[in-house]
Motif scaffolding. Sequence first.
Motif, PDB file in Angstrom:
ATOM      1  N   LEU A   1      -4.646  60.451  26.669  1.00 34.77           N
ATOM      2  CA  LEU A   1      -4.778  61.901  26.469  1.00 34.77           C
ATOM      3  C   LEU A   1      -5.176  62.585  27.773  1.00 34.77           C
ATOM      4  O   LEU A   1      -4.671  63.665  28.102  1.00 34.77           O
ATOM      5  N   LEU A   2      -6.075  61.936  28.527  1.00 33.77           N
ATOM      6  CA  LEU A   2      -6.513  62.543  29.788  1.00 33.77           C
ATOM      7  C   LEU A   2      -5.365  62.625  30.799  1.00 33.77           C
ATOM      8  O   LEU A   2      -5.260  63.598  31.546  1.00 33.77           O
ATOM      9  N   ILE A   3      -4.483  61.621  30.788  1.00 35.96           N
ATOM     10  CA  ILE A   3      -3.349  61.646  31.721  1.00 35.96           C
ATOM     11  C   ILE A   3      -2.434  62.846  31.415  1.00 35.96           C
ATOM     12  O   ILE A   3      -1.943  63.517  32.320  1.00 35.96           O
ATOM     13  N   VAL A   4      -2.255  63.123  30.114  1.00 31.12           N
ATOM     14  CA  VAL A   4      -1.445  64.302  29.734  1.00 31.12           C
ATOM     15  C   VAL A   4      -2.144  65.575  30.228  1.00 31.12           C
ATOM     16  O   VAL A   4      -1.523  66.445  30.845  1.00 31.12           O
ATOM     17  N   ILE A   5      -3.470  65.663  29.989  1.00 29.71           N
ATOM     18  CA  ILE A   5      -4.252  66.835  30.420  1.00 29.71           C
ATOM     19  C   ILE A   5      -4.136  67.009  31.936  1.00 29.71           C
ATOM     20  O   ILE A   5      -3.802  68.080  32.443  1.00 29.71           O
ATOM     21  N   LEU A   6      -4.399  65.922  32.656  1.00 24.93           N
ATOM     22  CA  LEU A   6      -4.412  65.952  34.120  1.00 24.93           C
ATOM     23  C   LEU A   6      -3.034  66.334  34.669  1.00 24.93           C
ATOM     24  O   LEU A   6      -2.920  67.156  35.586  1.00 24.93           O
TER      25      LEU A   6
ATOM     26  N   ASP B   1       1.855  79.377  29.492  1.00 28.05           N
ATOM     27  CA  ASP B   1       2.236  79.582  28.092  1.00 28.05           C
ATOM     28  C   ASP B   1       1.040  79.274  27.176  1.00 28.05           C
ATOM     29  O   ASP B   1       0.349  78.272  27.370  1.00 28.05           O
ATOM     30  N   LYS B   2       0.842  80.160  26.176  1.00 28.97           N
ATOM     31  CA  LYS B   2      -0.296  80.021  25.257  1.00 28.97           C
ATOM     32  C   LYS B   2      -0.383  78.632  24.629  1.00 28.97           C
ATOM     33  O   LYS B   2      -1.444  78.030  24.558  1.00 28.97           O
ATOM     34  N   GLY B   3       0.785  78.145  24.170  1.00 27.30           N
ATOM     35  CA  GLY B   3       0.814  76.860  23.477  1.00 27.30           C
ATOM     36  C   GLY B   3       0.386  75.720  24.390  1.00 27.30           C
ATOM     37  O   GLY B   3      -0.400  74.845  24.005  1.00 27.30           O
ATOM     38  N   LEU B   4       0.888  75.760  25.613  1.00 26.36           N
ATOM     39  CA  LEU B   4       0.579  74.704  26.587  1.00 26.36           C
ATOM     40  C   LEU B   4      -0.907  74.754  26.960  1.00 26.36           C
ATOM     41  O   LEU B   4      -1.580  73.721  27.055  1.00 26.36           O
ATOM     42  N   PHE B   5      -1.403  75.973  27.147  1.00 27.56           N
ATOM     43  CA  PHE B   5      -2.810  76.131  27.513  1.00 27.56           C
ATOM     44  C   PHE B   5      -3.706  75.645  26.376  1.00 27.56           C
ATOM     45  O   PHE B   5      -4.672  74.911  26.586  1.00 27.56           O
ATOM     46  N   GLY B   6      -3.324  76.046  25.152  1.00 25.23           N
ATOM     47  CA  GLY B   6      -4.096  75.634  23.983  1.00 25.23           C
ATOM     48  C   GLY B   6      -4.083  74.123  23.822  1.00 25.23           C
ATOM     49  O   GLY B   6      -5.079  73.520  23.401  1.00 25.23           O
ATOM     50  N   LEU B   7      -2.937  73.492  24.165  1.00 19.88           N
ATOM     51  CA  LEU B   7      -2.821  72.038  24.036  1.00 19.88           C
ATOM     52  C   LEU B   7      -3.869  71.322  24.883  1.00 19.88           C
ATOM     53  O   LEU B   7      -4.473  70.339  24.444  1.00 19.88           O
ATOM     54  N   VAL B   8      -4.107  71.831  26.103  1.00 22.45           N
ATOM     55  CA  VAL B   8      -5.101  71.202  26.983  1.00 22.45           C
ATOM     56  C   VAL B   8      -6.500  71.291  26.360  1.00 22.45           C
ATOM     57  O   VAL B   8      -7.259  70.314  26.358  1.00 22.45           O
ATOM     58  N   GLY B   9      -6.841  72.454  25.803  1.00 20.26           N
ATOM     59  CA  GLY B   9      -8.143  72.602  25.133  1.00 20.26           C
ATOM     60  C   GLY B   9      -8.241  71.693  23.923  1.00 20.26           C
ATOM     61  O   GLY B   9      -9.272  71.050  23.686  1.00 20.26           O
ATOM     62  N   LEU B  10      -7.126  71.603  23.172  1.00 19.38           N
ATOM     63  CA  LEU B  10      -7.123  70.764  21.971  1.00 19.38           C
ATOM     64  C   LEU B  10      -7.295  69.290  22.332  1.00 19.38           C
ATOM     65  O   LEU B  10      -8.125  68.585  21.743  1.00 19.38           O
ATOM     66  N   LEU B  11      -6.530  68.811  23.331  1.00 21.23           N
ATOM     67  CA  LEU B  11      -6.615  67.394  23.717  1.00 21.23           C
ATOM     68  C   LEU B  11      -8.004  67.050  24.261  1.00 21.23           C
ATOM     69  O   LEU B  11      -8.524  65.958  24.013  1.00 21.23           O
TER      70      LEU B  11
END
Length: 117
Positions: free
Chosen positions: A77-82, A95-105
């Motif tokens: 999960l951290l590799i995706v975030i990073l 993009d809202k969705g992409l930004f939200g994904l980082v907070g969610l992960l």
Amino acid sequence: MDVLIHFFVGLHIIGIAALLGGFLTQMKAIGQGTARFVPGMLHGALTMLVTGVALVGLHQAHGYPVNTVKIGVKLALLIVILGLVYVKRDEERIDKGLFGLVGLLTTVNIFIAVLWT
Ligand code: HEM
């Protein structure tokens, strides 16, 4: 030398603070579509990686058990975030969705850390 492990857990938590804190500073901007990955988020994510790897090493050096599946999931999960934060670090609007994904992960990783025993 348990104090060293606790010290690195402290640094690990400072990394979470930078990553999640950076995300939270952008909450209002998310609604306006102007959120961006602030530098603290990238530094926080890098801190998580370095301190996490150090913690695994310290646990192994002490002969303490390491839950490799749990750590593997957190690492993935951290590799995706990073990756997302690094690649998009210079973009003014994310993009809202992409930004939200980082907070969610990031939040998911926190609960994996504390609930997966
Ligand atoms: C966004 C990513 C991450 C978050 C939010 C996170 C969160 C946490 C938290 C809250 C703790 C303290 C609670 C506990 O000891 O269980 C912790 C401990 C720990 N983390 Fe992370 N972590 C992340 C990434 C990583 C990575 C990538 C690694 C390894 C490569 C890692 C390895 C560890 C280890 C070894 C410990 C202490 C030992 C244990 O689990 O008992 N973490 N993490």
